[in-house]
Design an enzyme around this catalytic site. Sequence first.
Site, PDB file in Angstrom:
ATOM      1  N   GLU A 396      -4.981  -1.763  -7.168  1.00 46.52           N
ATOM      2  CA  GLU A 396      -5.214  -1.046  -8.423  1.00 46.52           C
ATOM      3  C   GLU A 396      -3.941  -0.362  -8.928  1.00 46.52           C
ATOM      4  O   GLU A 396      -3.919   0.849  -9.178  1.00 46.52           O
ATOM      5  CB  GLU A 396      -6.361  -0.045  -8.249  1.00 46.52           C
ATOM      6  CG  GLU A 396      -7.676  -0.739  -7.908  1.00 46.52           C
ATOM      7  CD  GLU A 396      -8.877   0.198  -7.879  1.00 46.52           C
ATOM      8  OE1 GLU A 396      -8.676   1.426  -7.928  1.00 46.52           O
ATOM      9  OE2 GLU A 396     -10.016  -0.298  -7.820  1.00 46.52           O
ATOM     10  N   GLU A 485     -12.921  -5.694  -3.654  1.00 49.78           N
ATOM     11  CA  GLU A 485     -13.853  -4.577  -3.494  1.00 49.78           C
ATOM     12  C   GLU A 485     -15.119  -4.925  -4.250  1.00 49.78           C
ATOM     13  O   GLU A 485     -15.049  -5.362  -5.405  1.00 49.78           O
ATOM     14  CB  GLU A 485     -13.271  -3.261  -4.033  1.00 49.78           C
ATOM     15  CG  GLU A 485     -12.157  -2.681  -3.187  1.00 49.78           C
ATOM     16  CD  GLU A 485     -11.579  -1.390  -3.756  1.00 49.78           C
ATOM     17  OE1 GLU A 485     -12.312  -0.671  -4.478  1.00 49.78           O
ATOM     18  OE2 GLU A 485     -10.403  -1.106  -3.478  1.00 49.78           O
TER      19      GLU A 485
END
Length: 784
Positions: A396, A485
């Site tokens: 991220e 994820e």
Amino acid sequence: MGSRVIMPFKINWKFIEGNYAGAEKMDYNDEHWRLLQVPHDWSIEKSFDPHMLYGGNQAYLPRWSVGWYRKHFNVKPSSPKQRVYIQFDGIHSNSEVWINGHFVGERPYGYVSFQYDLTPYIRWDEENVLAVKVDNTILSPDRWYSGAGIYRNVWLICTDYIHITEWGTYITTPEISPDEAKVTARIQVTNHHAHAVECTIMTEMLNPQGQTKGKVENRVTLSGCETGEIEQKTRVIEPELWSPDNPVLYEAQTTIYCDNTEVDRYCTPFGIREVKLDTQKGLLLNGDSLKLKGVCIHHDLGCLGAAYHDTAMKRRLQKLKEMGCNSIRFAHNPMAPELLDLCDQMGFLVVDEAFDKWKSLFYEHLYDEWWEKDLEAMLLRDRNHPSVFMWSVGNEVENQGQPSMLKMLEQLVGFCHEKDPTRPVTCALEPHNTPISLREGSIEAKVEHTKQLAQRVDVLGVNYQEQWYEHYRAAMPDTLILGTETFPYYRGKDNRVKGYLPMNPWFDVANHDYVIGQFVWSGIDYLGETSYPSKGWSSGLIDTCGFRKPVSYLQQSLWSNQPVVHIAAFNEHMKSEFNPTWTMHWKSPAMEDHWTFPEYGGKLIRLVTFTNCESVELIVNDESYGKRKLVDYPNHLILWELPYTPGKIRAVGRNGNEKVCEHELTTAGAPYALKLEADRTVLPADGHEISHVEVTVIDPNGIIVPNQDFDVIFKLQGDGRILGIDNGDLTSDESFKGNERRTHRGRCLVVVQSGYVAGELLLQASADGGLLGETRLKIEEEPK
């Protein structure tokens, strides 16, 4: 054996918190410093501070200070030509190291292993002093609990002047067939002599039984004061292949001889396995299709903090294995090397990840100077592990999809390919791209943006984007997707990342060959990334004590090849963990897997049965509530409503007419005693090993009493100590150290550590109402 000696450097460290001028000097007086062993985390020992700066990130456990460690030791040379190295597997963070007052190096990043050459400053047959300064005052911290101090293992390594360098072997298996595996070993050797030396380098490939299955040797000349690399090729006949179901390990044993004398021996465990990425079939392991049934984990061990302990980590991995998990993503940094050893041995595939963010948050001030050194440290150390099948260069990261980010992504991926051409590389991408307008933009715009990212990695790793998999694949028909994820219960829908659709994202893996797996966030509750009064992330499949939650059985029903059925009751009265609103999509409805609900007397109660069987029959006190077929519940949540009746409830799983499994729950009576159950009843007298003692409030029939909690006081007799204490309730303000803990839903955990004296440990527990319990542990002398 050769002259290489590897000694654990755990005991008799001196420690003090605070910045003390001159503490690096050899003659500094550390007489009154605390004596301890490493791995050590000074932050986990403290009381929670709700007003702490960046408290939510760091579990409100104070760490904004400097700590000093010193160790006095002697080195007796085995020969006049000996080198001495110190290896640290992780110091958090900003470490500086001195030997006998001489500065030898610094390492700001807390998650990598590193070595220093102490030889120029060693005092042979005299006392030496190693000093380590750890500085956690530099902001900002990680987004999760990082711990503080020398929190991983330390090793003193003594070698000959001619030896294999730090992480200097690289074993690959470029061709594998049932008849043989071709094995290539690239070996870096350093010659510290000023003159050239002739030597023989021999590498043997040993099977798990220690038998030689391949052998190669070369006569080489090593130039003076230089490091050279040689390549050796051999074959292993009829190889046993490594896989999660059959984690067979070989060992490459490399020996260096000079003048017919052995001067070094270096052992490299490895596995023989073939990983292929097929654009149509997905991930192939040893020729067979494999789906990654994975979880993400952080590095802390609950009440032990960040201080690594192999036994504690192994217990956690065993719980994951129970539910059918076959892979782990390291979030978001290199882990302790012993964790990779466990993954090799127990059969977990690993996504080994380097960074959370690049030029923002914690790593921002380090990136330019250190990214190459830190990434290389991970690649060189971990590249021989068969468990590691993919590298990840980030999580991220900032400015996702912008030209500056794309350039950095290309650079990082290219560096991985250069150092290890055998493994694919990914980067875990968040669902919200830059510019921010894409968050509310069209799916088509998101797809075009993601194309730019997918072109620069080998596998498109995405966080929480299962609702767009089909769009990505349609636009990029040769791209494989990995859910780096995924949510544990709900799923995104349409253009909403948080769609609250009760459909586990596993179905997006199972239904598409091009989606190679999922990594649930998170496998285990962890400290940090929260807000007060919570001390951590409480939406994992397993809590910080290692106790499985009801939702973990949903995952097991989706992943496991073994029949499973499990009952969980939705309980609107249940005391739920505190969670910031933004984290709610990671939760599941409040569920409990017991049958003690007096508050539901005379009311309907709602249940779910998790199963992979064809049908489930639900029976309460011998009254059947019928059978329900799994095929009628596409999300695998078989729901029931019925009047709550105390007694026994039983779920029977059947395939056809054959009963293959069942799960039974019994209503508890009044609290009667405390049950103490140790996972290890015999420990070595090494001052290090631990036993996890699970403490349960039980009724006269031994049934857990889940709805009454008690303050339990513990007393330990014998040579040992209570190392940590927890109950899994991350809203608790109780310390992880001490001898008292309140139970949470009828349970808590005590971690007991052995001392150095053989004998017996007696752990006694008591609580109000006359509740008592005890367990005994045997401490045995270690074999000489």
